[in-house]
Design a protein around this motif. Structure first.
Motif, mmCIF file in Angstrom:
data_model
loop_
_atom_site.group_PDB
_atom_site.id
_atom_site.type_symbol
_atom_site.label_atom_id
_atom_site.label_comp_id
_atom_site.label_asym_id
_atom_site.label_seq_id
_atom_site.Cartn_x
_atom_site.Cartn_y
_atom_site.Cartn_z
ATOM 1 N N ALA A 286 -15.322 -3.529 1.110
ATOM 2 C CA ALA A 286 -15.117 -4.623 2.073
ATOM 3 C C ALA A 286 -13.773 -5.313 1.868
ATOM 4 O O ALA A 286 -13.045 -5.592 2.827
ATOM 5 C CB ALA A 286 -16.259 -5.632 1.948
ATOM 6 N N TRP A 287 -13.444 -5.600 0.606
ATOM 7 C CA TRP A 287 -12.171 -6.256 0.322
ATOM 8 C C TRP A 287 -11.017 -5.254 0.431
ATOM 9 O O TRP A 287 -9.902 -5.621 0.790
ATOM 10 C CB TRP A 287 -12.197 -6.884 -1.067
ATOM 11 N N GLY A 288 -11.298 -4.001 0.108
ATOM 12 C CA GLY A 288 -10.262 -2.973 0.163
ATOM 13 C C GLY A 288 -9.761 -2.714 1.570
ATOM 14 O O GLY A 288 -8.559 -2.565 1.790
ATOM 15 N N VAL A 289 -10.669 -2.663 2.538
ATOM 16 C CA VAL A 289 -10.236 -2.416 3.917
ATOM 17 C C VAL A 289 -9.353 -3.563 4.406
ATOM 18 O O VAL A 289 -8.355 -3.346 5.110
ATOM 19 C CB VAL A 289 -11.447 -2.201 4.851
ATOM 20 N N ASP A 290 -9.678 -4.769 4.011
ATOM 21 C CA ASP A 290 -8.870 -5.930 4.394
ATOM 22 C C ASP A 290 -7.467 -5.822 3.797
ATOM 23 O O ASP A 290 -6.469 -6.089 4.479
ATOM 24 C CB ASP A 290 -9.566 -7.204 3.907
ATOM 25 N N LEU A 291 -7.382 -5.401 2.545
ATOM 26 C CA LEU A 291 -6.097 -5.276 1.866
ATOM 27 C C LEU A 291 -5.243 -4.174 2.486
ATOM 28 O O LEU A 291 -4.029 -4.342 2.674
ATOM 29 C CB LEU A 291 -6.333 -4.991 0.378
ATOM 30 N N LEU A 292 -5.860 -3.049 2.829
ATOM 31 C CA LEU A 292 -5.117 -1.936 3.430
ATOM 32 C C LEU A 292 -4.562 -2.311 4.804
ATOM 33 O O LEU A 292 -3.403 -2.003 5.120
ATOM 34 C CB LEU A 292 -6.025 -0.712 3.544
ATOM 35 N N LEU A 293 -5.367 -2.975 5.621
ATOM 36 C CA LEU A 293 -4.902 -3.376 6.951
ATOM 37 C C LEU A 293 -3.822 -4.456 6.859
ATOM 38 O O LEU A 293 -2.865 -4.455 7.650
ATOM 39 C CB LEU A 293 -6.083 -3.870 7.791
ATOM 40 N N LEU A 294 -3.971 -5.373 5.902
ATOM 41 C CA LEU A 294 -2.955 -6.408 5.706
ATOM 42 C C LEU A 294 -1.636 -5.784 5.256
ATOM 43 O O LEU A 294 -0.562 -6.192 5.724
ATOM 44 C CB LEU A 294 -3.440 -7.420 4.676
ATOM 45 N N TYR A 295 -1.717 -4.811 4.374
ATOM 46 C CA TYR A 295 -0.506 -4.115 3.903
ATOM 47 C C TYR A 295 0.220 -3.449 5.074
ATOM 48 O O TYR A 295 1.430 -3.636 5.265
ATOM 49 C CB TYR A 295 -0.894 -3.077 2.854
ATOM 50 N N ALA A 296 -0.513 -2.710 5.891
ATOM 51 C CA ALA A 296 0.104 -2.008 7.018
ATOM 52 C C ALA A 296 0.693 -2.984 8.039
ATOM 53 O O ALA A 296 1.815 -2.784 8.524
ATOM 54 C CB ALA A 296 -0.925 -1.102 7.689
ATOM 55 N N SER A 297 -0.048 -4.035 8.360
ATOM 56 C CA SER A 297 0.439 -4.976 9.375
ATOM 57 C C SER A 297 1.648 -5.765 8.887
ATOM 58 O O SER A 297 2.562 -6.065 9.660
ATOM 59 C CB SER A 297 -0.682 -5.920 9.824
ATOM 60 N N SER A 298 1.697 -6.096 7.596
ATOM 61 C CA SER A 298 2.848 -6.843 7.073
ATOM 62 C C SER A 298 4.101 -5.968 7.040
ATOM 63 O O SER A 298 5.200 -6.441 7.348
ATOM 64 C CB SER A 298 2.543 -7.400 5.682
ATOM 65 N N VAL A 299 3.945 -4.692 6.684
ATOM 66 C CA VAL A 299 5.089 -3.775 6.706
ATOM 67 C C VAL A 299 5.579 -3.590 8.147
ATOM 68 O O VAL A 299 6.783 -3.627 8.414
ATOM 69 C CB VAL A 299 4.705 -2.411 6.092
ATOM 70 N N ALA A 300 4.653 -3.413 9.075
ATOM 71 C CA ALA A 300 5.027 -3.250 10.485
ATOM 72 C C ALA A 300 5.738 -4.486 11.013
ATOM 73 O O ALA A 300 6.736 -4.386 11.739
ATOM 74 C CB ALA A 300 3.784 -2.965 11.318
#
Length: 203
Positions: free
Chosen positions: A121-135
């Motif tokens: 649950a926390w991992g999916v949030d971290l992965l999406l945050l990582y991708a959106s911040s890089v984008a």
């Protein structure tokens, strides 16, 4: 939602207001409240419309981590290629069906990898945050015409006595490319670091 998404792509988040959307539809702002409760809900639907462009890997192809990376990277590219969408992803609660489908897909891959409960649950949030911040970082630089030349020049001129590590690592600090495809190697490194951390704390 298509009209609002077009406004977002053309003008960025500044173009996404009840007044501007209503004007583009040749109606009054009050009429939009029949369909959405407020601007926040409108933004959530616009974000979801933009995510329709994501192509998720077939669940039966490759191992779980390869498919997980492809899904997160596809999310990054869609956010990068639609100006304003990355910022919206960072500031909007994703509640639309496409957002939920992407989250479900990532959770499925994490479960395939043996990652359970809070770690997933926390991992999916971290992965999406990582991708959106890089984008967001990369699309913002493109929109402003900003390059890394200024940072490179700064690294070349710094005092090596005061900043010995920055001096010795100045090439590495800027390595990995720019833009979603040019920076894929660096993005993959970050992805692997996050996934390995999730696996390590999988309790």
């Amino acid at each position: 939602m298509n009209t609002a998404l077009i406004l977002l792509k053309n003008e960025g988040p500044a173009g996404l207001s009840m007044r501007k959307v209503a004007k583009a539809l040749d109606t009054g702002p009050s009429s939009l409240y029949v369909y959405v409760a407020n601007l926040e809900e409108l933004c959530a639907y616009v974000l979801d419309a933009g995510l329709a462009a994501i192509e998720r890997p077939d669940p039966g192809e490759g191992d779980w981590k390869a498919r997980l990376f492809d899904a997160v990277y596809a999310y990054l590219k869609v956010l990068y290629e639609a100006p304003g969408l990355a910022e919206l992803a960072l500031t909007t609660i994703p509640v639309g069906p496409r957002s939920l489908e992407l989250t479900e897909y990532i959770l499925q891959r994490l479960y395939e990898g043996g990652i359970r409960a809070a770690a997933a649950a926390w991992g999916v949030d971290l992965l999406l945050l990582y991708a959106s911040s890089v984008a967001f970082e990369q699309s913002s630089r493109d929109r402003k015409g900003t390059t890394l030349n200024l940072l490179a020049a700064s690294y070349r001129s710094i005092d090596p006595q005061r900043y010995p590590l920055l001096t010795s690592l100045k090439e590495e600090m800027l390595s990995g490319g720019d833009g979603p495809d040019g920076g894929k190697e660096r993005f993959r490194w970050g992805f692997e670091s996050i996934v390995q951390g999730i696996l390590r704390h999988n309790e």
